[in-house]
Design a protein around this motif. Structure first.
Motif, mmCIF file in Angstrom:
data_model
loop_
_atom_site.group_PDB
_atom_site.id
_atom_site.type_symbol
_atom_site.label_atom_id
_atom_site.label_comp_id
_atom_site.label_asym_id
_atom_site.label_seq_id
_atom_site.Cartn_x
_atom_site.Cartn_y
_atom_site.Cartn_z
ATOM 1 N N GLU A 180 0.776 -1.236 0.000
ATOM 2 C CA GLU A 180 0.000 0.000 0.000
ATOM 3 C C GLU A 180 0.809 1.289 0.000
ATOM 4 O O GLU A 180 0.329 2.322 -0.453
ATOM 5 N N ALA A 181 2.022 1.272 0.526
ATOM 6 C CA ALA A 181 2.737 2.526 0.774
ATOM 7 C C ALA A 181 3.488 3.019 -0.456
ATOM 8 O O ALA A 181 3.968 2.234 -1.282
ATOM 9 N N ASP A 182 3.575 4.316 -0.558
ATOM 10 C CA ASP A 182 4.434 4.958 -1.549
ATOM 11 C C ASP A 182 5.797 5.307 -0.949
ATOM 12 O O ASP A 182 6.790 5.406 -1.665
ATOM 13 N N VAL A 183 5.816 5.531 0.367
ATOM 14 C CA VAL A 183 7.041 5.837 1.094
ATOM 15 C C VAL A 183 7.081 4.957 2.328
ATOM 16 O O VAL A 183 6.078 4.824 3.040
ATOM 17 N N LEU A 184 8.223 4.326 2.574
ATOM 18 C CA LEU A 184 8.403 3.505 3.769
ATOM 19 C C LEU A 184 9.538 4.065 4.601
ATOM 20 O O LEU A 184 10.600 4.416 4.068
ATOM 21 N N SER B 257 10.119 0.526 -8.331
ATOM 22 C CA SER B 257 10.347 1.971 -8.425
ATOM 23 C C SER B 257 9.187 2.778 -7.880
ATOM 24 O O SER B 257 9.295 4.002 -7.728
ATOM 25 N N GLU B 258 8.056 2.125 -7.592
ATOM 26 C CA GLU B 258 6.899 2.843 -7.065
ATOM 27 C C GLU B 258 7.038 3.161 -5.582
ATOM 28 O O GLU B 258 6.213 3.893 -5.025
ATOM 29 N N LEU B 259 8.051 2.618 -4.915
ATOM 30 C CA LEU B 259 8.229 2.819 -3.486
ATOM 31 C C LEU B 259 9.524 3.572 -3.215
ATOM 32 O O LEU B 259 10.550 3.286 -3.830
ATOM 33 N N ALA B 260 9.476 4.512 -2.294
ATOM 34 C CA ALA B 260 10.672 5.205 -1.823
ATOM 35 C C ALA B 260 10.931 4.791 -0.380
ATOM 36 O O ALA B 260 10.029 4.849 0.459
ATOM 37 N N PHE C 140 22.550 6.353 -0.365
ATOM 38 C CA PHE C 140 21.692 6.459 -1.540
ATOM 39 C C PHE C 140 22.269 5.680 -2.718
ATOM 40 O O PHE C 140 21.564 4.893 -3.372
ATOM 41 N N GLU C 141 23.539 5.877 -3.006
ATOM 42 C CA GLU C 141 24.136 5.245 -4.177
ATOM 43 C C GLU C 141 24.321 3.745 -4.004
ATOM 44 O O GLU C 141 24.391 3.014 -5.001
ATOM 45 N N SER C 142 24.356 3.277 -2.762
ATOM 46 C CA SER C 142 24.462 1.831 -2.522
ATOM 47 C C SER C 142 23.136 1.110 -2.734
ATOM 48 O O SER C 142 23.103 -0.113 -2.812
ATOM 49 N N GLY C 143 22.025 1.862 -2.797
ATOM 50 C CA GLY C 143 20.708 1.250 -2.897
ATOM 51 C C GLY C 143 20.098 0.922 -1.552
ATOM 52 O O GLY C 143 19.035 0.296 -1.482
ATOM 53 N N ALA C 144 20.753 1.349 -0.474
ATOM 54 C CA ALA C 144 20.222 1.080 0.865
ATOM 55 C C ALA C 144 19.015 1.947 1.182
ATOM 56 O O ALA C 144 18.267 1.647 2.119
ATOM 57 N N CYS C 145 18.822 3.032 0.431
ATOM 58 C CA CYS C 145 17.674 3.917 0.655
ATOM 59 C C CYS C 145 17.474 4.788 -0.570
ATOM 60 O O CYS C 145 18.311 4.812 -1.484
ATOM 61 N N ASP C 146 16.363 5.496 -0.572
ATOM 62 C CA ASP C 146 16.070 6.460 -1.630
ATOM 63 C C ASP C 146 16.153 7.896 -1.108
ATOM 64 O O ASP C 146 15.745 8.839 -1.787
ATOM 65 N N GLY C 147 16.667 8.038 0.084
ATOM 66 C CA GLY C 147 16.767 9.327 0.742
ATOM 67 C C GLY C 147 16.595 9.130 2.234
ATOM 68 O O GLY C 147 16.697 8.008 2.739
ATOM 69 N N LEU D 286 2.576 16.419 -4.065
ATOM 70 C CA LEU D 286 3.532 15.510 -3.445
ATOM 71 C C LEU D 286 3.792 14.297 -4.335
ATOM 72 O O LEU D 286 4.922 13.811 -4.415
ATOM 73 N N ARG D 287 2.765 13.812 -4.999
ATOM 74 C CA ARG D 287 2.995 12.703 -5.927
ATOM 75 C C ARG D 287 4.032 13.102 -6.981
ATOM 76 O O ARG D 287 4.902 12.294 -7.343
ATOM 77 N N GLU D 288 3.955 14.316 -7.475
ATOM 78 C CA GLU D 288 4.919 14.772 -8.480
ATOM 79 C C GLU D 288 6.314 14.878 -7.882
ATOM 80 O O GLU D 288 7.304 14.528 -8.549
ATOM 81 N N HIS D 289 6.444 15.350 -6.649
ATOM 82 C CA HIS D 289 7.763 15.409 -6.008
ATOM 83 C C HIS D 289 8.398 14.025 -5.952
ATOM 84 O O HIS D 289 9.621 13.882 -6.078
ATOM 85 N N LEU D 290 7.563 13.010 -5.730
ATOM 86 C CA LEU D 290 8.064 11.639 -5.577
ATOM 87 C C LEU D 290 8.168 10.900 -6.898
ATOM 88 O O LEU D 290 8.535 9.718 -6.927
ATOM 89 N N GLY D 291 7.822 11.564 -7.992
ATOM 90 C CA GLY D 291 7.899 10.921 -9.301
ATOM 91 C C GLY D 291 6.776 9.942 -9.561
ATOM 92 O O GLY D 291 6.929 9.012 -10.366
ATOM 93 N N LEU D 292 5.638 10.141 -8.909
ATOM 94 C CA LEU D 292 4.498 9.238 -9.051
ATOM 95 C C LEU D 292 3.435 9.874 -9.931
ATOM 96 O O LEU D 292 3.121 11.056 -9.781
#
Length: 486
Positions: free
Chosen positions: A237-241, A270-273, A418-425, A463-469
């Protein structure tokens, strides 16, 4: 489908508002702001600061029970402003930053929660978000005429059904339901308004919602948690975790697990940050930041009985019952620290330097605490700047994800994760307000921007646009199209 993060993704930053900061003694610093948590003007000031730094969102947490014990652990949750009221207020004084409200499905009904969140999305012109929590404090039940809080399985069963109903209610009006035709007198098209007719285990709801579809269509949904049920809810369900990982390897493991689950639920990774919480303690130089960290820790109130916290010594032996909350009174002593590191330190003085022989007896958890302490303080076992028992006890008390350094250090840390893929921010938190927030916004964010990691301007409005959704199609319109309807 790959579960790796997208190669062209962008860094995201949220700001989590804690009225007195996250450090248990941060409010005691002379320069700290600690008496404006219910001041609407101050909330606007902070939200505008976050917006000027181009943060994705400003986040209001919530807790539905309290007690005086929080004055020793986190004064920000001792008494806090209601999130929907605060969010609505700052929405009128900001224009681009997302606004997150926390609401617990255990103590709301889907209809009123859908109405509140949709209203906030309209007021903010598409910047609202709902953070789903199920709550772990059983005392909340007594504040809502309930006899019990319910176990985790019961709460997640309710939350799973709750979210689905809210989504149906958000979509119960199609985007073009309002025609407002003054010539014919037709205000709405009746067959574009849809009762949900939900009949489930926890809820029986007819609908439709009594307001227009939210500007974002479906609001951004946030969730945090580490249990299996929580991860499933977030992946579905989540867009951000929000993640609680403390190391890059832990972060990569969590992210990979969430992305695999998302694929299983028919979603693209890619739908989840994924945004872990982070408390950066930052100053102009690395040494100044470490000195600030020491100043904060010097204000921590330790147990009067520094050896055992007034408890029987056996309570702190290995294999005893689960230790108390590390930050809380009764756990700010050498017995609790000894249990944490797996070696007896109860005969030491706080100022004693740790030696190699003692450190060699530490368990894996103890070595991790030792490494974290060294990273925060710059002191080391056997080094020219010796690491002390007090340093280790401070790290035991000041838990969470904390990094100490100058703006370049903090940016390096964020970039590496971020660059390791451990998070999106990261979901940024401040040890105390307002100076630490302002320093991050005015010095760390520009460093991230110089590196091309973070936006220099907002390119969207929601906010959806900020997140690329993308904005999702109304589920009823989609069905009507498939059926050949209008």
């Amino acid at each position: 489908m790959s579960v790796d993060p997208a190669p062209d993704r962008s860094l995201h930053l949220g700001y989590m508002y804690w009225s007195n900061g996250t450090h248990p003694a941060g409010w005691r610093l002379p320069e700290a702001v600690h008496d404006r948590g219910f001041d609407g003007g101050y909330l606007v000031e902070l939200a505008q600061l976050a917006e000027s730094a181009k943060f994705d969102f400003f986040f209001f947490g919530d807790r539905l029970a309290t007690g005086p014990e929080y004055q020793f652990t986190n004064t920000s949750v001792l008494a806090r402003i209601e999130p929907f009221t605060a969010a609505s207020y700052i929405a009128t004084s900001t224009s681009r930053i997302g606004i997150v409200v926390t609401a617990n499905p255990t103590y709301y009904e889907p209809f009123n929660l859908a109405r509140l969140t949709a209203s906030l999305d309209h007021i903010s012109a598409g910047r609202a978000s709902w953070n789903i929590v199920t709550g772990a404090d059983h005392r909340a039940a007594a504040n809502y005429t309930r006899t019990e809080h319910g176990d985790a399985a019961t709460r997640y069963d309710r939350a799973d059904e709750f979210v689905g109903v809210v989504r149906d209610l958000w979509d119960s009006w199609e985007d073009d339901a309002f025609v407002r035709n003054a010539e014919t007198g037709e205000f709405v098209v009746a067959d574009r308004i849809h009762p949900v007719h939900h009949r489930g285990r926890s809820f029986r709801i007819r609908g439709p919602l009594n307001m227009a579809r939210p500007p974002q269509g479906q609001l951004v949904v946030l969730h945090a948690g580490t249990s299996d049920r929580s991860r499933d809810l977030g992946a579905r369900e989540a867009d951000v975790l929000f993640a609680a990982a403390a190391t890059i390897e832990q972060g990569k493991g969590y992210a990979a697990d969430i992305r695999r689950r998302a694929v299983r639920f028919g979603r693209a990774p890619s739908e989840l940050a994924i945004l872990p919480g982070l408390t950066p303690i930052v100053a102009a130089t690395r040494q100044a930041a470490r000195e600030l960290y020491d100043r904060l820790n010097d204000l921590i109130v330790l147990d009067d009985d520094i050896r055992y916290g007034g408890a029987d010594p056996v309570e702190w032996t290995a294999g005893a019952a689960a230790p108390r909350e590390a930050q809380g009174p009764g756990s700010r002593n050498l017995g609790a620290l000894s249990q944490r590191v797996g070696a007896d330190l109860t005969d030491r003085r706080l100022g004693d330097a740790l030696d190699d022989g003692t450190a060699a007896r530490f368990t894996a958890a103890g070595r991790a605490l030792l490494n974290t302490t060294a990273a925060r303080t710059g002191r080391a076992v056997g080094g020219s700047a010796p690491l002390t028992v007090r340093d280790l006890l401070n790290t035991h008390i000041v838990g969470g994800h904390v990094v100490v350094g100058d703006p370049v250090d903090i940016a390096d840390y964020i970039q590496a994760w971020f660059e390791s893929g451990a998070c999106d921010g990261f979901n940024i938190q401040s040890a105390y307000l307002t100076e630490q927030f302002r320093t991050f916004a005015e010095h760390v964010v520009p460093e991230l921007q110089r590196r091309g990691l973070f936006r220099t301007e907002y390119t969207g409005h929601t906010l959806r646009e900020h997140l690329g959704l993308s904005r999702p199609t109304n589920r009823w319109a989609h069905q009507n199209t498939r059926a050949g309807g209008q």
